[in-house]
Design an enzyme around this catalytic site. Structure first.
Site, PDB file in Angstrom:
ATOM      1  N   ASP A 212     -10.151 -37.343 -15.033  1.00  0.00           N
ATOM      2  CA  ASP A 212      -9.041 -36.470 -15.419  1.00  0.00           C
ATOM      3  C   ASP A 212      -7.948 -37.343 -16.043  1.00  0.00           C
ATOM      4  O   ASP A 212      -8.228 -38.125 -16.946  1.00  0.00           O
ATOM      5  CB  ASP A 212      -8.563 -35.677 -14.193  1.00  0.00           C
ATOM      6  CG  ASP A 212      -7.459 -34.673 -14.492  1.00  0.00           C
ATOM      7  OD1 ASP A 212      -7.765 -33.602 -15.020  1.00  0.00           O
ATOM      8  OD2 ASP A 212      -6.288 -34.973 -14.187  1.00  0.00           O
TER       9      ASP A 212
ATOM     10  N   HIS B  26     -14.990 -29.462 -13.303  1.00  0.00           N
ATOM     11  CA  HIS B  26     -14.038 -30.498 -13.674  1.00  0.00           C
ATOM     12  C   HIS B  26     -13.930 -31.639 -12.667  1.00  0.00           C
ATOM     13  O   HIS B  26     -13.601 -32.764 -13.042  1.00  0.00           O
ATOM     14  CB  HIS B  26     -12.655 -29.868 -13.871  1.00  0.00           C
ATOM     15  CG  HIS B  26     -11.598 -30.829 -14.297  1.00  0.00           C
ATOM     16  ND1 HIS B  26     -11.655 -31.504 -15.501  1.00  0.00           N
ATOM     17  CD2 HIS B  26     -10.470 -31.268 -13.680  1.00  0.00           C
ATOM     18  CE1 HIS B  26     -10.598 -32.295 -15.618  1.00  0.00           C
ATOM     19  NE2 HIS B  26      -9.870 -32.181 -14.516  1.00  0.00           N
TER      20      HIS B  26
END
Length: 321
Positions: free
Chosen positions: A100, A297
């Site tokens: 991320d 994610h």
């Protein structure tokens, strides 16, 4: 394998560090809204494989200092923190891994200091070469909604929403952006008459890869620290672009690995298919691009064993050079 905790001085701030194992160092950089804890599986796996795995709370998070000035969260600050961490650990070089927001830190650490970071792995977010204009200028928005990173630019509004019910925020974000979510709408767009969490589903329980104890850990951290430190990373997107102007066109030349889930919201961003197809042109040392089916994610938490195995394989290949 026990995880040890310490506090070191790095780049002028106090930094909390979790680490396990002995051997060649591997730095693990987390993203938003997470902490060192997002690497809990990899810390033990990498240590068992013969590496010194080190996962700091990044600037603004957890037990690491949270500078008050928003301008102290640029990519140059964040890369400087990782160089300072190497110095504090007594290590000359390391492999750096990021997920991320930690991925741009890792990619730019490898770009700017290949002498200190001998290889890089990015999870979820690929290396993105510097564009010709300020990043926020190209982010999507309409009269009714805007991209979540634009919403995060506002000081105060995002904090108030995320901190209203920290447990619901953590559960909603971690579930909503995961491969477990059945959500089919675009959760990256925020209604102007609402908030970031409005389109994130909350099933009332953690996703399958997360326990209630894991949620408890994240909730306790963010109830104590708030979200401003992490949000300040978003508020420096344009400033970082300005500061990195001298490196426009520079390539990441060290050996590299990229891992992403095919249900990751980043994987579906506009232009991502073209960027990934051309990634070797910007990262000529790219060894592999791994796409994990069904993974969302939160790559290293959703698929801990597979991610750890891929990282260890990458590291072992480096050691054979």
């Amino acid at each position: 394998m026990d995880i040890k905790h310490s506090t070191v001085s790095a780049n002028g701030i106090r930094m909390h560090v979790a680490e396990a194992g002995e051997g060649p160092p591997v730095l693990l950089c987390h993203g938003f809204p997470e902490s060192w804890y997002s690497w809990r599986h990899q810390l033990r796996s990498l240590a068992a494989a013969g590496y010194r795995a080190v996962a700091p709370d990044m600037r603004g998070y957890g037990g690491t200092e949270r500078p008050a000035a928003p301008g102290q969260y640029t990519l140059l600050h964040l890369v400087g923190d990782m160089v300072g961490l190497l110095d504090a650990l007594g290590e000359q070089q390391a492999v750096i891994v990021g997920h991320d927001w930690g991925a741009p830190v890792a990619w730019h650490a490898a770009l700017l200091r290949p002498d200190r970071f001998r290889a890089v792995a990015g999870l979820s977010v690929p290396f993105r070469p510097r564009g010709s204009g300020r990043p926020t200028a190209g982010m999507p928005q309409t009269g009714d909604e805007w991209f979540y990173q634009l919403y995060f630019q506002q000081s105060g509004a995002a904090e108030a929403e995320l901190q209203r019910d920290v447990r619901a925020t953590i559960r909603g974000v971690l579930y909503g952006a995961s491969g477990d979510s059945a959500e089919t709408g675009d959760i990256t767009m925020v209604p102007r008459r609402g908030g970031f969490l409005d389109r994130l589903p909350d099933p009332g329980h953690p996703p399958s890869w997360l326990t209630e104890a894991d949620v408890d850990f994240y909730v306790a951290e963010f109830e104590r620290t708030g979200f401003t430190g992490g949000l300040n990373w978003y508020r420096n997107i344009d400033r970082s672009w300005e500061l990195l102007g001298a490196f426009a066109g520079a390539q990441v030349t060290v050996p590299a690995l990229y891992i992403v889930g095919d249900r990751d919201l980043v994987y579906t961003f506009k232009g991502m298919e073209r960027l990934l197809a051309n990634l070797p042109a910007f990262v000529p040392g790219l060894r592999d691009t791994v796409v994990l089916p069904g993974c969302g994610h939160w790559t290293q938490q959703e698929r801990p064993d597979e991610v750890s195995a891929r990282l260890i394989g990458f590291l072992r290949d480096l050691d054979r050079i």
